[in-house]
Design a protein around this motif. Structure first.
Motif, PDB file in Angstrom:
ATOM      1  N   PRO A   1      37.553  50.687  37.410  1.00 40.28           N
ATOM      2  CA  PRO A   1      38.916  50.705  37.960  1.00 40.28           C
ATOM      3  C   PRO A   1      38.875  50.408  39.458  1.00 40.28           C
ATOM      4  O   PRO A   1      38.150  51.068  40.206  1.00 40.28           O
ATOM      5  CB  PRO A   1      39.392  52.132  37.672  1.00 40.28           C
ATOM      6  N   LEU A   2      39.642  49.418  39.890  1.00 43.05           N
ATOM      7  CA  LEU A   2      39.575  49.017  41.291  1.00 43.05           C
ATOM      8  C   LEU A   2      39.982  50.140  42.234  1.00 43.05           C
ATOM      9  O   LEU A   2      39.470  50.231  43.350  1.00 43.05           O
ATOM     10  CB  LEU A   2      40.438  47.779  41.508  1.00 43.05           C
ATOM     11  N   LYS A   3      40.868  51.018  41.787  1.00 42.81           N
ATOM     12  CA  LYS A   3      41.280  52.129  42.650  1.00 42.81           C
ATOM     13  C   LYS A   3      40.092  53.027  42.987  1.00 42.81           C
ATOM     14  O   LYS A   3      40.077  53.695  44.023  1.00 42.81           O
ATOM     15  CB  LYS A   3      42.385  52.951  41.980  1.00 42.81           C
ATOM     16  N   ASP A   4      39.075  53.037  42.100  1.00 42.86           N
ATOM     17  CA  ASP A   4      37.922  53.890  42.326  1.00 42.86           C
ATOM     18  C   ASP A   4      36.915  53.295  43.295  1.00 42.86           C
ATOM     19  O   ASP A   4      36.047  54.013  43.802  1.00 42.86           O
ATOM     20  CB  ASP A   4      37.209  54.186  40.993  1.00 42.86           C
ATOM     21  N   ILE A   5      36.993  51.988  43.562  1.00 37.22           N
ATOM     22  CA  ILE A   5      35.996  51.394  44.454  1.00 37.22           C
ATOM     23  C   ILE A   5      36.645  50.840  45.730  1.00 37.22           C
ATOM     24  O   ILE A   5      36.014  50.069  46.450  1.00 37.22           O
ATOM     25  CB  ILE A   5      35.135  50.328  43.722  1.00 37.22           C
ATOM     26  N   VAL A   6      37.886  51.230  45.986  1.00 42.40           N
ATOM     27  CA  VAL A   6      38.471  50.942  47.300  1.00 42.40           C
ATOM     28  C   VAL A   6      37.638  51.644  48.373  1.00 42.40           C
ATOM     29  O   VAL A   6      37.387  51.108  49.454  1.00 42.40           O
ATOM     30  CB  VAL A   6      39.948  51.380  47.352  1.00 42.40           C
TER      31      VAL A   6
ATOM     32  N   ASN B   1      32.031  54.851  47.170  1.00 45.39           N
ATOM     33  CA  ASN B   1      32.066  54.767  45.708  1.00 45.39           C
ATOM     34  C   ASN B   1      31.581  53.404  45.225  1.00 45.39           C
ATOM     35  O   ASN B   1      30.883  53.292  44.213  1.00 45.39           O
ATOM     36  CB  ASN B   1      33.492  55.004  45.191  1.00 45.39           C
ATOM     37  N   ARG B   2      31.988  52.365  45.951  1.00 41.52           N
ATOM     38  CA  ARG B   2      31.592  51.004  45.574  1.00 41.52           C
ATOM     39  C   ARG B   2      30.070  50.846  45.655  1.00 41.52           C
ATOM     40  O   ARG B   2      29.442  50.311  44.737  1.00 41.52           O
ATOM     41  CB  ARG B   2      32.295  50.015  46.498  1.00 41.52           C
TER      42      ARG B   2
ATOM     43  N   PHE C   1      41.221  43.486  48.594  1.00 44.78           N
ATOM     44  CA  PHE C   1      40.051  43.388  49.471  1.00 44.78           C
ATOM     45  C   PHE C   1      38.837  44.084  48.859  1.00 44.78           C
ATOM     46  O   PHE C   1      37.702  43.632  49.024  1.00 44.78           O
ATOM     47  CB  PHE C   1      40.380  43.961  50.853  1.00 44.78           C
ATOM     48  N   ALA C   2      39.081  45.168  48.130  1.00 50.79           N
ATOM     49  CA  ALA C   2      37.967  45.882  47.490  1.00 50.79           C
ATOM     50  C   ALA C   2      37.310  45.020  46.413  1.00 50.79           C
ATOM     51  O   ALA C   2      36.083  45.050  46.248  1.00 50.79           O
ATOM     52  CB  ALA C   2      38.466  47.195  46.881  1.00 50.79           C
TER      53      ALA C   2
ATOM     54  N   VAL D   1      32.468  41.965  44.663  1.00 48.29           N
ATOM     55  CA  VAL D   1      31.722  40.772  44.256  1.00 48.29           C
ATOM     56  C   VAL D   1      30.635  40.456  45.287  1.00 48.29           C
ATOM     57  O   VAL D   1      29.481  40.195  44.931  1.00 48.29           O
ATOM     58  CB  VAL D   1      32.668  39.575  44.069  1.00 48.29           C
ATOM     59  N   LYS D   2      30.983  40.482  46.561  1.00 49.83           N
ATOM     60  CA  LYS D   2      30.019  40.191  47.626  1.00 49.83           C
ATOM     61  C   LYS D   2      28.842  41.155  47.587  1.00 49.83           C
ATOM     62  O   LYS D   2      27.667  40.740  47.571  1.00 49.83           O
ATOM     63  CB  LYS D   2      30.714  40.277  48.984  1.00 49.83           C
ATOM     64  N   GLU D   3      29.130  42.435  47.538  1.00 49.37           N
ATOM     65  CA  GLU D   3      28.073  43.444  47.623  1.00 49.37           C
ATOM     66  C   GLU D   3      27.248  43.510  46.347  1.00 49.37           C
ATOM     67  O   GLU D   3      26.035  43.757  46.398  1.00 49.37           O
ATOM     68  CB  GLU D   3      28.697  44.797  47.954  1.00 49.37           C
TER      69      GLU D   3
END
Length: 377
Positions: free
Chosen positions: A106-111, A115-116, A151-152, A157-159
């Motif tokens: 869930p994207l909200k979890d890796i903002v 966490n990311r 942005f997250a 993807v980058k990280e």
């Protein structure tokens, strides 16, 4: 399910429960622990695949042992959308093919960047423990430009790419996108940025009726003109064609017709999806193997729509309802795949590799061989 949702089910995402952190939940319930001892008879098969072939053939594996019957002369990557099978890993590596993880969150979890980082670290650890060759990021969530999630996602993807390339040399990081970059299903991603940051995009050129903005009429899962226009749009926003793999469907949609006209227009129930009044959620997905068992005994037999360049047929169920089934077969797939060379795309793939009939029946064997053959431009 519609809307390029073929990749996900109701249990697709890891959710927060009982106050656990995302990483804690992954460690306790989301990730089985594996020994670091190589499960292959030849320890060399536990080495990551580092070589890339000129033409990518990308397969999503979802269940059973059908993988033993894939066309391994063509397969380059298998995305694991099923429980880990060390036998599959050893076999894929013996054929020079990658086996990659599925990645969804869930994207909200890796903002939150912490966490990311934790999520990525856990995926790298799991890939190493299972001797795998990368990850396929299958997110498919609605995102609006300028939001923290927007942005997250780009940062994810980058990280992820940086971590996998650093920790597993030669590994592959890919990202699944809808058939067009035009905010399909409200997925307004940073497509050019994401394409630059990962190895390539897997373009899900199917479920193209996920948002029906005109009449509620059944149509092809992946109509030719719509599909090719999608690739032209990706290229028009300066995405390198070699960063695009064409995804084709090995399944179709079965619709109940509220009304069927003489010119084969099948009116379907209104099923809204992400802003559209009608969608392919009015139908049900059906595997190519099941379609082949039904089409020759249907009311109409195989019909062909020359505008959408796709086959379809009609049948009547036990309740007297008329159904219209749209699908792809070697003819419709070959027409689209021919554009891989014309547009200079990286390769082809399908959702999914387990939707064909791999039995010993002679007719089924021929049908299956023809579908694999259709993947070559």
């Amino acid at each position: 399910m519609g809307g390029s949702r073929a990749h996900c089910g109701a249990g697709c995402y890891v959710e927060r429960m009982y106050g656990c952190t995302l990483l804690g939940l992954l460690l306790f319930v989301g990730t089985p622990v594996y020994s670091n001892e190589c499960p292959c008879s030849d320890p060399a098969l536990c080495q990551p695949i580092k070589d890339s072939r000129d033409f990518e053939v990308y397969v999503f594996y979802v269940r059973g042992k059908n993988w033993k019957n894939y066309d391994w002369d063509r397969v380059t990557t298998v995305a694991l959308f099923a429980p880990y099978d060390p036998e599959l890993m050893c076999f894929a590596h013996s054929k020079g093919a990658r086996l990659v993880l599925k990645g969804d969150v869930p994207l909200k979890d890796i903002v939150d960047s912490g966490n990311r980082t934790a999520w990525i670290a856990e995926k790298v650890r799991l890939a190493k423990a299972q001797y795998m060759d990368g990850i396929n990021l299958d997110i498919e969530q609605a995102v609006f430009p300028g939001t923290p999630e927007y942005f997250a996602l780009t940062a994810l993807v980058k990280e992820t790419t940086e971590a996998f390339h650093r920790e597993i040399p030669g590994s592959q990081v890919t990202f699944d996108v809808a058939w067009s970059p035009s905010c399909i299903d409200l997925r307004c991603y940073n497509y050019t940025g994401i394409a630059d940051l990962c190895d390539f995009l897997f373009v899900m050129s199917y479920d193209e009726q996920s948002q029906i903005w005109t009449e509620c009429i059944a149509g092809a899962n992946a109509p030719f003109n719509k599909t090719i226009t999608g690739y032209e749009q990706f290229i028009d926003i300066c995405i390198d064609p070699k960063k695009l793999v064409m995804g084709v469907p090995w399944y179709g949609y079965n619709y109940i017709c509220l009304n069927l006209t003489e010119d084969n227009r099948c009116k379907i129930e209104k099923k809204p999806f992400r802003g559209a009044e009608c969608s392919d959620a009015a139908g049900t997905q059906v595997a190519y193997s099941a379609i082949m068992k039904q089409v020759n005994n249907s009311l109409s037999g195989r019909l062909w729509d020359d505008v959408q360049k796709a086959p379809f047929y009609h049948y009547k169920d036990k309740k007297g309802n008329i159904h219209q089934v749209w699908y792809d077969d070697p003819q419709s797939i070959s027409l689209k795949v021919a554009y891989i060379k014309k547009l200079g795309l990286r390769g082809v793939g399908m959702w999914n590799g387990d939707l064909l009939d791999y039995s010993a029946d002679p007719a089924a064997r021929q049908q299956t061989a023809d579908m694999w053959k259709a993947l070559l431009p």
